[in-house]
Motif scaffolding. Structure first.
Motif, mmCIF file in Angstrom:
data_model
loop_
_atom_site.group_PDB
_atom_site.id
_atom_site.type_symbol
_atom_site.label_atom_id
_atom_site.label_comp_id
_atom_site.label_asym_id
_atom_site.label_seq_id
_atom_site.Cartn_x
_atom_site.Cartn_y
_atom_site.Cartn_z
ATOM 1 N N PHE A 1 -75.688 11.147 48.264
ATOM 2 C CA PHE A 1 -77.006 10.852 48.821
ATOM 3 C C PHE A 1 -77.989 10.599 47.685
ATOM 4 N N GLY A 2 -78.678 9.463 47.702
ATOM 5 C CA GLY A 2 -79.693 9.180 46.697
ATOM 6 C C GLY A 2 -79.653 7.745 46.223
ATOM 7 N N ALA A 3 -80.718 7.356 45.539
ATOM 8 C CA ALA A 3 -80.880 5.968 45.115
ATOM 9 C C ALA A 3 -79.955 5.571 43.970
ATOM 10 N N GLN A 4 -79.554 6.500 43.137
ATOM 11 C CA GLN A 4 -78.713 6.184 41.978
ATOM 12 C C GLN A 4 -77.257 6.585 42.237
ATOM 13 N N SER A 5 -76.757 6.235 43.406
ATOM 14 C CA SER A 5 -75.431 6.690 43.823
ATOM 15 C C SER A 5 -74.310 6.152 42.936
ATOM 16 N N GLU A 6 -74.440 4.934 42.426
ATOM 17 C CA GLU A 6 -73.383 4.398 41.562
ATOM 18 C C GLU A 6 -73.283 5.193 40.258
ATOM 19 N N GLU A 7 -74.425 5.538 39.676
ATOM 20 C CA GLU A 7 -74.427 6.356 38.455
ATOM 21 C C GLU A 7 -73.878 7.750 38.763
ATOM 22 N N ALA A 8 -74.261 8.311 39.911
ATOM 23 C CA ALA A 8 -73.769 9.632 40.302
ATOM 24 C C ALA A 8 -72.253 9.617 40.490
ATOM 25 N N LEU A 9 -71.722 8.563 41.093
ATOM 26 C CA LEU A 9 -70.283 8.447 41.295
ATOM 27 C C LEU A 9 -69.554 8.366 39.951
ATOM 28 N N ASP B 1 -66.293 11.236 35.952
ATOM 29 C CA ASP B 1 -66.183 11.699 34.560
ATOM 30 C C ASP B 1 -66.120 13.223 34.457
ATOM 31 N N GLY B 2 -66.185 13.926 35.606
ATOM 32 C CA GLY B 2 -66.020 15.378 35.607
ATOM 33 C C GLY B 2 -67.301 16.193 35.685
ATOM 34 N N ALA B 3 -68.450 15.537 35.902
ATOM 35 C CA ALA B 3 -69.715 16.274 36.008
ATOM 36 C C ALA B 3 -69.717 17.130 37.272
ATOM 37 N N THR B 4 -70.448 18.241 37.223
ATOM 38 C CA THR B 4 -70.582 19.109 38.391
ATOM 39 C C THR B 4 -71.660 18.558 39.319
ATOM 40 N N ILE C 1 -74.993 16.361 38.234
ATOM 41 C CA ILE C 1 -75.274 15.064 38.846
ATOM 42 C C ILE C 1 -76.670 15.066 39.465
ATOM 43 N N LEU C 2 -77.010 16.138 40.165
ATOM 44 C CA LEU C 2 -78.340 16.251 40.767
ATOM 45 C C LEU C 2 -79.421 16.220 39.693
#
Length: 81
Positions: A19-27, A32-35, A39-40
């Motif tokens: 959920f959010g505007a930067q979903s591609e970066e979050a994915l 890459d293993g971020a929690t 990510i939030l």
């Protein structure tokens, strides 16, 4: 008498909901293993679910712990049986 399970009408595999505007970066961060917290903090996006797998057979009702997660996954879909 035991019922024989029917074939699933819906099969969901490796589904991720962000959920959010930067979903591609979050994915990308998720892969890459971020929690979820990282990510939030970095993107402002919330991870609603990651790599979810489930099936729904005819006549089954889909409910998660809060009833929200699977509804969020299924809501955007159109079903034609």
């Amino acid at each position: 008498m035991t019922e024989t399970p029917s074939e699933p009408k819906i099969r969901i595999e490796q589904l991720t909901k962000i959920f959010g505007a930067q979903s591609e970066e979050a994915l990308k961060l998720l892969h890459d293993g971020a929690t979820k917290d990282e990510i939030l903090e970095q993107t402002g996006c919330g991870v609603g679910g990651a790599d979810a797998n489930f099936t729904v057979a005819s006549g089954e009702i889909v409910v998660g712990d809060t009833g929200r997660v699977r509804i969020a996954f299924l809501a955007p879909c159109t079903w034609d049986f």
